[in-house]
Scaffold this motif. Structure first.
Motif, PDB file in Angstrom:
ATOM      1  N   GLU A   1       3.086  -6.053   6.601  1.00  0.00           N
ATOM      2  CA  GLU A   1       2.391  -4.777   6.730  1.00  0.00           C
ATOM      3  C   GLU A   1       1.338  -4.586   5.639  1.00  0.00           C
ATOM      4  O   GLU A   1       0.403  -3.798   5.812  1.00  0.00           O
ATOM      5  CB  GLU A   1       3.398  -3.629   6.676  1.00  0.00           C
ATOM      6  N   ASP A   2       1.474  -5.299   4.525  1.00  0.00           N
ATOM      7  CA  ASP A   2       0.539  -5.140   3.405  1.00  0.00           C
ATOM      8  C   ASP A   2      -0.656  -6.077   3.474  1.00  0.00           C
ATOM      9  O   ASP A   2      -1.603  -5.925   2.693  1.00  0.00           O
ATOM     10  CB  ASP A   2       1.263  -5.379   2.072  1.00  0.00           C
TER      11      ASP A   2
ATOM     12  N   SER B   1      -0.567  -4.597  -5.821  1.00  0.00           N
ATOM     13  CA  SER B   1       0.859  -4.297  -5.988  1.00  0.00           C
ATOM     14  C   SER B   1       1.292  -4.388  -7.448  1.00  0.00           C
ATOM     15  O   SER B   1       2.466  -4.225  -7.749  1.00  0.00           O
ATOM     16  CB  SER B   1       1.690  -5.285  -5.152  1.00  0.00           C
TER      17      SER B   1
ATOM     18  N   ASN C   1       4.430  -8.984   2.235  1.00  0.00           N
ATOM     19  CA  ASN C   1       4.937  -8.156   3.323  1.00  0.00           C
ATOM     20  C   ASN C   1       3.895  -8.135   4.435  1.00  0.00           C
ATOM     21  O   ASN C   1       2.720  -7.852   4.177  1.00  0.00           O
ATOM     22  CB  ASN C   1       5.206  -6.741   2.812  1.00  0.00           C
TER      23      ASN C   1
ATOM     24  N   LEU D   1      -4.085  -4.450   4.027  1.00  0.00           N
ATOM     25  CA  LEU D   1      -4.433  -3.627   2.872  1.00  0.00           C
ATOM     26  C   LEU D   1      -4.871  -4.475   1.686  1.00  0.00           C
ATOM     27  O   LEU D   1      -5.667  -4.024   0.850  1.00  0.00           O
ATOM     28  CB  LEU D   1      -3.231  -2.761   2.483  1.00  0.00           C
TER      29      LEU D   1
END
Length: 740
Positions: free
Chosen positions: A109-110, A121, A107, A113
């Motif tokens: 957005e991940d 995850s 993703n 991170l």
């Protein structure tokens, strides 16, 4: 409390009533801390490490060398559901590493991170740690790799129209932008350890690091044969696996061809574990255990337990300095094992390790016994190997297998007929025998020699065996009379010289040469390494339904040392000494294992001197040592007195055993170490009692030797693991005559 100075008399003491006499009377040198100045350093303040420093420290545990980087990246690709993974390496991984997969991608957005420590995850709670199904779970890999390199990541999910490209230098983000890319993830690592010169200084050469990477890639490809792996080293394709979910295909692409031609498949399971794999026959061996690989739930692990199981299964089939190749795949419930021991996730602990070891050992040994382990010899310089894996042969039920002479006590070897022997028809030394086929009686000749294996007698002039149940002109392994001609009576034959078959006169011996069977009566092998387990499934004394010796036709004796048999389109050469040694060893070992533990009292007790750690270890294992046959008594704070040892243990062997005791981590290893000297002694006894080279054997003696071999569990190797039979193909012989 300090006592008063003895030089002070009672009057002096009386004059100091009310004073602290006991303290003031002590000399000053007894309290140097009080009288002398001593300055302590100022304690440093505790502070929180910066992310850059902490990341580099963590990277030292996870990123040990370039191979560790590739391991973490490929495991992430596997967890992403990839079916194709490409790994490209240059200069041993120190300058360039690229891992590309076609997995689910990330993703967008991940992505930032993902480069923070302990961000993942794959695990959300503590409960997830006991039910792991993924290879990665610690959330340390990407942050550790990025902290010590220049890293580029490109990823795209299959549903997204565009992907994301992100670059980092020393753990800091330098660029992030959208980009066009195929679905999946690509990670590029450049200039590894550029900002940690101490680690870079101790890196090995590019060739050495490339060797580590090649070994790792082989294990990763074998761990997931359903994924197509492509490994490129310095722009050269090393291997590419088909990804057809077949272990043999992955092995053929990654391992040497000689090994793949020797592999056979096996599988078995119980309520604890499902086991599949491939193992090498005895025609392929190595000088190390590098090709003994264990995979648990798709993860390559290092397990001493599985190595012990493999060693037990091949015991007696290979020489002590040679090792087989075994690819072992275990499927076990995740909560029955623990891989969260080390950041590299290669160490593992099993909940019921002893039960697993026993099950693996017994079943793998049974799988080996079901195959004819005979090396094929060629006239060419390189050995010829047998074709690919053969179909499994079901094990013969113990009630239907041929009866072995090992079922009866061993009475030694008699190579001379005692002239005074007499008895019933069933006695070997009788003058008259009843033919079991025709019902007629056969008279023995006057000049005979005794069979080295069975004790039957042979004509010293013609060399023919006088047992009417066997026709010497067409002897076979089964010992049947191929002509079916009734033998009613044999005339006496005499000879002045008294010479016997093969030119040897055994009648010159004044006494029979016997192995004293009474030596075995009070000797015993201690408790086997698998005894005492709840799930113990002891190996049964079964033999293969078919052996290489079946239906073989006896040709003759070669150099008075080897027995030659013809079967179909090949010749069998059997080492008579090794064959007889294996038979005797099987008898002796069986007799030992059927008796209770017997101890021998030492005339002079042995002092076992220990340090504190070893003393605690001995105290903890005293119960196991007692079961094996050692009697220890404490002697002081850390030392022990050894008063009794198991039978067949000598003083030097006992001292060596206790010197190595601290290296044994479990009761299983302790029992195995105690069993080794006894097995060595049995091998020595069997070797000395067996027939030797230059001992002439009659056809009947040869047949009886082979008949007993057929009943053994492993009839193709001697107790030391050397082959006792080799096979030569007819085609190889014809080549020497240019008839190809």
């Amino acid at each position: 409390m300090t006592q008063p100075n003895k030089s002070m008399n009672e009057e002096q003491l009386a004059g100091h009533e009310g004073d602290d006499v006991l303290t003031s009377s002590v000399p000053e040198q007894i309290h140097p801390v009080v009288t002398e100045a001593h300055t302590l350093p100022e304690p440093k303040r505790i502070q929180r490490l910066s992310p850059q420093v902490s990341d580099k420290i963590a990277a030292g545990e996870v990123v040990e060398r370039p191979a560790a980087v590739i391991k973490e990246l490929v495991e992430n690709a596997i967890d992403a559901g990839s079916t194709r993974i490409v790994v490209e390496v240059e200069q041993g991984g120190k300058k360039y590493i690229r891992v590309t997969d076609n997995g689910c991608g990330m993703n967008p957005e991940d992505v930032p991170l993902a480069f923070e420590r302990h961000a993942t995850s794959k695990v959300a709670s503590i409960d997830d740690l006991v039910s792991l199904r993924t290879l990665g779970f610690r959330g340390e890999a990407l942050s550790s790799i990025a902290a010590v390199s220049y890293l580029e990541l490109t990823t795209r999910r299959q549903k997204d129209e565009e992907g994301l490209h992100m670059t980092l230098a020393g753990g800091r983000e330098t660029d992030r932008r959208a980009t066009s890319a195929a679905h999946g993830t690509t990670v590029v690592v450049k200039d590894l350890f550029f900002n940690t010169p101490a680690r870079l200084k101790f890196m090995k050469s590019a060739a050495s690091e490339a060797a580590y990477i090649s070994d790792l890639m082989t294990k990763l490809a074998l761990s997931h044969p359903g994924i197509s792996f492509q490994f490129v080293l310095d722009k050269r394709l090393v291997f590419k696996t088909p990804g057809d979910d077949k272990v043999f295909s992955a092995a053929y692409a990654t391992l040497e061809r000689g090994l793949t031609r020797s592999l056979f498949e096996f599988s078995f399971e119980n309520e604890l574990v499902k086991v599949t794999g491939w193992a090498s026959k005895i025609d392929y061996t190595r000088g190390n255990r590098n090709y003994q690989m264990t995979f648990v739930n798709g993860r390559y692990v290092k397990s001493r337990m599985t190595l012990d199981a493999i060693q037990y299964a091949y015991q007696g089939l290979l020489p002590g300095s040679r090792f087989p190749a075994v690819l072992l795949y275990l499927e076990i419930q995740p909560d029955a094992c623990d891989v969260n021991i080390h950041p590299q996730k290669t160490e593992i602990k099993f909940e019921r390790e002893d039960a697993l070891r026993n099950f693996l050992s017994v079943e793998l040994k049974r799988a080996l016994e079901q195959r004819q382990q005979v090396p094929v010899k060629s006239f060419v310089a390189k050995p010829a190997f047998e074709p690919g894996p053969s179909a499994p042969v079901p094990a013969l039920d113990s009630f239907n297998r041929p009866k072995s002479h090992t079922e009866s006590p061993y009475n030694g070897i008699n190579i001379r007929r005692d002239s005074s022997s007499s008895g019933t028809e069933s006695t070997l030394g009788s003058d008259t025998k009843l033919n079991s086929v025709t019902g007629t009686k056969t008279e023995s000749v006057s000049d005979t020699k005794t069979n080295l294996v069975t004790g039957t007698h042979t004509d010293s002039v013609t060399g023919t065996d006088l047992d009417p149940e066997t026709d010497p002109s067409a002897i076979s392994v089964t010992g049947t009379n191929s002509k079916n001609v009734p033998v009613t009576q044999t005339s006496n034959v005499s000879r002045e010289s008294g010479s016997s078959y093969g030119g040897r006169d055994f009648t010159k011996h004044s006494e029979p040469i016997r192995f004293d069977s009474t030596l075995l009566e009070n000797l015993v092998i201690p408790e086997t390494r698998f005894a005492g387990l709840e799930e113990a499934a002891r190996p049964t004394e079964t033999a293969p339904t078919e052996t290489l010796y079946d239906s073989a036709r006896y040709v003759g004796q070669l150099f008075k040392s080897f027995l030659m048999y013809e079967k179909e389109n090949h010749i069998l050469l059997i080492d008579q000494h090794a064959a007889h040694e294996k038979i005797l060893y099987a008898r002796m070992k069986r007799d030992y294992e059927r008796r209770e533990v017997v101890r021998q009292l030492l005339v002079e007790p042995i002092l076992i001197e220990c340090d504190q750690a070893t003393a605690l270890l001995l105290g903890e294992r005293s119960e196991t040592l007692e079961k094996i046959g050692f009697t220890l008594e404490p002697f002081g704070e850390t030392d022990f007195i050894l008063r009794e040892v198991p039978m067949l243990f000598d003083v030097p062997g006992t001292k060596r055993f206790f010197e190595q005791l601290k290296d044994k981590e479990s009761a299983h290893e302790l029992r195995a170490a105690a069993q080794k000297p006894i097995e060595d002694r049995l091998m020595s006894m069997a070797c000395k009692a067996a027939v030797k080279s230059n001992d002439a054997l009659t056809p009947f003696e040869a047949a009886q030797l082979i008949k007993e071999l057929r009943t053994l569990e492993s009839p193709y190797t001697c107790p030391h693991g050397r082959p006792l039979v080799v096979r030569m193909e007819r085609q190889e012989i014809e080549k020497k005559f240019l008839r190809t």
